[in-house]
Design a protein around this motif. Structure first.
Motif, short mmCIF file in Angstrom:
data_model
loop_
_atom_site.label_atom_id
_atom_site.label_comp_id
_atom_site.label_asym_id
_atom_site.label_seq_id
_atom_site.Cartn_x
_atom_site.Cartn_y
_atom_site.Cartn_z
N PHE A 1 0.82 -1.21 0.00
CA PHE A 1 0.00 0.00 0.00
C PHE A 1 0.85 1.26 0.00
O PHE A 1 0.58 2.22 -0.73
CB PHE A 1 -0.94 0.01 1.21
CG PHE A 1 -2.02 1.06 1.12
CD1 PHE A 1 -3.24 0.78 0.55
CD2 PHE A 1 -1.79 2.34 1.60
CE1 PHE A 1 -4.23 1.75 0.45
CE2 PHE A 1 -2.77 3.33 1.51
CZ PHE A 1 -3.99 3.03 0.93
N CYS B 1 -0.27 2.06 -3.50
CA CYS B 1 -1.68 2.44 -3.57
C CYS B 1 -1.91 3.86 -3.05
O CYS B 1 -2.82 4.55 -3.50
CB CYS B 1 -2.53 1.47 -2.74
SG CYS B 1 -2.29 -0.27 -3.15
N HIS C 1 -4.81 6.85 -3.58
CA HIS C 1 -5.86 6.69 -2.57
C HIS C 1 -5.52 7.34 -1.23
O HIS C 1 -6.30 7.24 -0.28
CB HIS C 1 -6.17 5.20 -2.37
CG HIS C 1 -6.64 4.53 -3.61
ND1 HIS C 1 -7.91 4.71 -4.11
CD2 HIS C 1 -6.00 3.70 -4.48
CE1 HIS C 1 -8.04 4.01 -5.23
NE2 HIS C 1 -6.90 3.40 -5.48
N MET D 1 -6.33 0.68 -12.94
CA MET D 1 -6.37 -0.39 -11.95
C MET D 1 -6.10 -1.76 -12.56
O MET D 1 -5.52 -2.62 -11.92
CB MET D 1 -7.71 -0.38 -11.23
CG MET D 1 -7.83 0.66 -10.14
SD MET D 1 -6.49 0.53 -8.91
CE MET D 1 -6.67 -1.17 -8.37
#
Length: 235
Positions: free
Chosen positions: A143, A155, A159, A213
């Motif tokens: 992440f 990520c 995000h 994605m």
């Protein structure tokens, strides 16, 4: 990825084209053309009437909960989500760019203003409280840092570092761009794993961020997907 034809394939394509010129033209297809792909990067922040959205949201609560926290792990939480992201997903279901047995039918009956109002309503609800993530886990590594050796970007780049969505202009892009990236924090591991798996296998495309994605998820193996899903649930 753009793929180049080999010489043999190119020759075959030319020969097929020559044959096709001698063949009678097929009858025009009556099939409707798909809606053009939404370019979410150009989507400005949307605005709606949250009160009007609340009045129309009762049916949504059957799956997503009366306060936007899903009643089962296979449904996403909507509370605190970006209104622009929610609007774009409803529009994608309505336009046929995303497909779901329930959501396709639900979105079909919504006007553009209905979608804006529902998005504003759920965005205004308090999000699920933060959990206690394991900063040393494989999911945390993916992440926050990605895995350069596998071609996996972090990520948090889209995000946000806490999975709550970017809180300022994304990577120097115009302020309108970051509203299109969803909040992930607190989504169930089941739901995140399911969506990453669909991206990995090309089952989910949707709006133009879906192509991004797909490129990310194709480099994740099943263990990585499960690790990321567990970490995101804990945020």
């Amino acid at each position: 990825m753009i793929r180049q034809l080999s010489l043999a394939a190119f020759a075959l394509a030319l020969s097929c084209a020559a044959v096709a010129q001698d063949a009678p033209a097929p009858a025009a297809s009556a099939a409707p053309k798909p809606a053009p792909m939404l370019d979410v990067r150009a989507q400005p922040p949307i605005h709606g009437d949250a009160n009007a959205g609340a009045a129309k949201a009762a049916v949504c609560g059957a799956c997503h909960g009366p306060q936007g926290i899903a009643i089962a792990p296979n449904f996403p939480n909507l509370a605190g989500q970006s209104a622009t992201y929610l609007y774009l997903q409803l529009k994608a279901f309505k336009d046929g760019q995303r497909s779901d047995p329930v959501m396709t039918g639900q979105a079909a009956a919504l006007s553009d203003q209905d979608m804006r109002n529902l998005a504003a309503h759920f965005a205004a609800l308090p999000a699920k409280p933060a959990g206690m993530p394991d900063a040393a886990s494989r999911g945390a590594q993916l992440f926050h840092a990605g895995d350069p050796a596998k071609g996996v970007p972090p990520c948090q780049g889209c995000h946000g570092p806490a999975g709550q969505g970017p809180t300022s202009a994304w990577q120097g892009a115009p302020d309108t761009a970051w509203h299109t990236f969803p909040r992930l924090a607190g989504q169930s591991a089941f739901y995140i794993g399911q969506e990453l798996g669909d991206y990995h296998h090309g089952k989910r495309v949707g709006v133009s961020n879906g192509k991004v994605m797909q490129g990310v998820a194709q480099n994740l193996d099943e263990a990585d997907i499960q690790a990321l899903a567990a970490y995101i649930q804990s945020l």
